[in-house]
Design an enzyme around this catalytic site. Sequence first.
Site, short mmCIF file in Angstrom:
data_model
loop_
_atom_site.label_atom_id
_atom_site.label_comp_id
_atom_site.label_asym_id
_atom_site.label_seq_id
_atom_site.Cartn_x
_atom_site.Cartn_y
_atom_site.Cartn_z
N GLY A 131 4.41 -29.76 119.90
CA GLY A 131 4.99 -30.62 118.91
C GLY A 131 4.11 -31.04 117.92
O GLY A 131 2.94 -31.15 117.34
N GLY A 171 -1.02 -27.84 121.96
CA GLY A 171 -1.59 -28.39 123.29
C GLY A 171 -1.66 -27.44 124.94
O GLY A 171 -2.26 -26.12 123.88
N GLY A 174 0.28 -25.26 126.28
CA GLY A 174 0.84 -24.12 125.64
C GLY A 174 -0.49 -23.49 124.72
O GLY A 174 -0.41 -22.14 124.46
N ASP A 185 1.11 -36.50 124.20
CA ASP A 185 1.51 -37.24 125.74
C ASP A 185 0.23 -37.32 126.14
O ASP A 185 -0.16 -38.38 127.01
CB ASP A 185 2.27 -35.97 126.14
N TYR A 198 11.08 -39.19 118.30
CA TYR A 198 10.89 -39.12 116.81
C TYR A 198 9.63 -39.48 116.03
O TYR A 198 9.47 -39.12 115.45
CB TYR A 198 11.62 -37.73 116.22
N ILE A 254 7.78 -41.90 116.35
CA ILE A 254 6.36 -42.22 116.79
C ILE A 254 5.81 -41.38 116.23
O ILE A 254 4.46 -40.68 115.86
CB ILE A 254 6.39 -42.80 117.90
N1 LIG Z 1 0.74 -18.84 129.02
C1 LIG Z 1 1.29 -19.05 127.75
N2 LIG Z 1 0.76 -17.74 127.25
C2 LIG Z 1 0.57 -17.72 125.78
N3 LIG Z 1 1.10 -18.71 124.53
C3 LIG Z 1 1.75 -19.18 125.50
C4 LIG Z 1 1.77 -19.47 126.83
N4 LIG Z 1 2.40 -21.33 126.69
C5 LIG Z 1 2.62 -21.56 125.74
N5 LIG Z 1 2.55 -20.03 124.99
C6 LIG Z 1 2.34 -20.08 122.96
O1 LIG Z 1 1.92 -21.77 122.70
C7 LIG Z 1 2.90 -21.91 121.42
C8 LIG Z 1 2.78 -23.49 121.45
O2 LIG Z 1 2.94 -23.65 123.25
P1 LIG Z 1 4.07 -25.70 123.59
O3 LIG Z 1 4.17 -25.07 125.09
O4 LIG Z 1 5.72 -25.19 122.95
O5 LIG Z 1 3.33 -26.40 122.88
P2 LIG Z 1 2.29 -27.56 123.15
O6 LIG Z 1 0.79 -26.02 123.26
O7 LIG Z 1 1.69 -29.06 122.66
O8 LIG Z 1 2.13 -27.25 125.16
C9 LIG Z 1 3.89 -21.41 121.68
O9 LIG Z 1 3.98 -20.56 120.67
C10 LIG Z 1 4.11 -21.15 122.59
O10 LIG Z 1 4.85 -19.59 122.64
O1 LIG Z 2 11.47 -32.02 120.78
P1 LIG Z 2 10.73 -31.44 121.02
O2 LIG Z 2 10.00 -30.42 119.60
O3 LIG Z 2 10.58 -29.89 122.03
O4 LIG Z 2 9.57 -32.33 122.04
C1 LIG Z 2 9.22 -32.50 122.42
C2 LIG Z 2 8.15 -32.88 123.86
O5 LIG Z 2 6.86 -32.79 122.63
C3 LIG Z 2 5.70 -33.94 123.31
O6 LIG Z 2 6.21 -34.42 122.21
C4 LIG Z 2 4.67 -33.02 123.37
O7 LIG Z 2 5.52 -31.82 123.54
P2 LIG Z 2 4.09 -30.54 123.85
O8 LIG Z 2 2.30 -31.42 123.92
O9 LIG Z 2 3.91 -29.67 124.43
O10 LIG Z 2 4.10 -30.36 122.68
C5 LIG Z 2 6.80 -34.13 124.69
O11 LIG Z 2 6.76 -35.40 124.82
C6 LIG Z 2 8.40 -34.48 124.50
O12 LIG Z 2 8.98 -34.21 125.86
MG LIG Z 3 2.38 -29.18 125.90
#
Ligand SMILES: Nc1ncnc2c1ncn2[C@@H]1O[C@H](COP(=O)(O)OP(=O)(O)O)[C@@H](O)[C@H]1O
Ligand SMILES: O=P(O)(O)OC[C@H]1O[C@](O)(COP(=O)(O)O)[C@@H](O)[C@@H]1O
Ligand SMILES: [Mg+2]
Length: 515
Positions: free
Chosen positions: A102, A190, A192, A221, A374, A376
């Site tokens: 995000g 983040g 993920g 977050d 969004y 913010i």
């Molecule tokens: N366990 C995982 N292993 C490999 N890639 C991951 C994993 N979890 C998430 N990703 C990848 O990381 C990217 C961002 O993850 P997401 O959860 O959407 O956001 P954030 O990094 O902000 O938490 C995505 O492209 C997703 O496919």
């Molecule tokens: O609508 P989207 O892009 O999936 O984002 C929503 C989520 O993104 C966030 O702002 C941040 O999430 P990430 O750190 O995984 O990007 C959460 O608070 C919210 O639930």
């Molecule tokens: Mg996340």
Amino acid sequence: MASNGVDWQMKLVEGAAGYVLEDVPHLSDYIHDLHTYPNPLQSNPAYSVVRQYFVDEDDTVQEKIVVHKDSPRGTHFRRAGPRQKMYFKPADVRACIVTCGGLCPGLNTVIREIVCGLHFMYGVTEVIGVDCGFRGFYSRNTVSLTPKSVSDIHKRGGTILGTSRGGHDTSKIVDNIQDREINQVYIIGGDGTQKGASAIYKEIRLRGLKVAVAGIPKTIDNDIPVIDKSFGFDTAVEEAQRAINAAHVEATSVENGIGLVKLMGRYSGFIAMYATLASRDVDCCLIPESPFYLEGKGGLYEFIAKRLRENGHMVIVIAEGAGQDLVAESTEQLDASGNKLLKDVGLWMSLKIKEHFAKPREMDITLKYIDPTYMIRAIPANASDNVYSTLLAQSAVHGAMAGYTGFVSGLVNGRHTYIPLNRITERQNKVVITDRMWARMLSSTNQPSFMNPPKGTSEKHIRWRISIGNNVFKVLPLLMNDSRNCAGLCSVVVWANGSMKFRQVRKQSPVNESL
Ligand SMILES: Nc1ncnc2c1ncn2[C@@H]1O[C@H](COP(=O)(O)OP(=O)(O)O)[C@@H](O)[C@H]1O
Ligand SMILES: O=P(O)(O)OC[C@H]1O[C@](O)(COP(=O)(O)O)[C@@H](O)[C@@H]1O
Ligand SMILES: [Mg+2]
């Protein structure tokens, strides 16, 4: 220091009096006889004035700084900063930057400062941007990044590179890194994203490539553990004030006015908690970590009626992940990255409150619901987040040039450090509702604790049952404290004899989970 237990994620180094260094990997761990180069910062006119500019190899930063006289020295992280010796010749560096997940204020600042840091501090000229997150490695074109092309991007919200969820394919990404002869990968995202970064680093290591993988943790977050706070968080809290102020103005302008504001926070209520504390206009703050209920004694409706009678208006802040169990029976849906897709708790709650107070013998209320989430997320970073993002980016550049890999740059107790990737992906940072910060928040709003739901309250928000000794408790959704912090103890909220109570359980104790 004696080194033991080396694995590919982090190197544990033990020292005297319980000192432990959770060290980050280095390219020389798996590639031998690497050539080293003197750091050009030595002759950089700007930096040469600093008396001790290079970080001492032995400098580390303590994770926990509140100690007792007999406490072991505990966990430390490697201090970030420029090293005398570099493992890359600037002319050979081909770096890439990718942003995932995000949006968050400060993303463009981090991109800018990686490009400018590499260029102006180290003389690296080849930096490319990957389009639209991880999938961009194998499905999109790249863009060349120069100090000129990024010069004013920190004034814009979002990320100039684009972002995405899902699409992480480790071997395709690493094939692409190899094909493009990239040797430094900067991954901004983040929890993920950093799991993805970890998989990329592992694959690179398995293939024996001289490629440094550096993460810069991003989360609006503030749900990434270990670090003091994430960039963009302060900006988000500040921007949330505008929505809360608007809700307050609306609420105070009518009789029995209620302003309801939804803020982001999927699993962690930090934005809601800090925005509430900062504002002082908020009467009730609801977050995912603290269960609540609507009906009956001690419930939200009773509190709303009381506040309206006392003050004639009230403001409620709700984090998007709060009360999800109340909104609907969950048929859990996930986004492309595997994150829980949330129901709109703000809209649901505004309807429930209106419905309740429309009943005969209740009050006439006027409720205005504001969802600024969004808006913010999309703004540029404020001044302090710009400085913070700059330092995080520069630390990542220094670390990669020094040959460290598989790390994130992060602030720990006010000092910049290199943290092994696994330490920030192994759990999420959550508001600990048995800590002082939540108590400060509660004392500022004087809201109910929601600890005594009336008998017969629906138990549908009970998540699972645990047995402690011979007792079986129904456990409500709540964070677990980090066992590292509290000697294996974790806090849970349990439902026992018709009321909610805190229990401290040992992680080691037999805990049987059943849905
Ligand atoms: N366990 C995982 N292993 C490999 N890639 C991951 C994993 N979890 C998430 N990703 C990848 O990381 C990217 C961002 O993850 P997401 O959860 O959407 O956001 P954030 O990094 O902000 O938490 C995505 O492209 C997703 O496919
Ligand atoms: O609508 P989207 O892009 O999936 O984002 C929503 C989520 O993104 C966030 O702002 C941040 O999430 P990430 O750190 O995984 O990007 C959460 O608070 C919210 O639930
Ligand atoms: Mg996340």
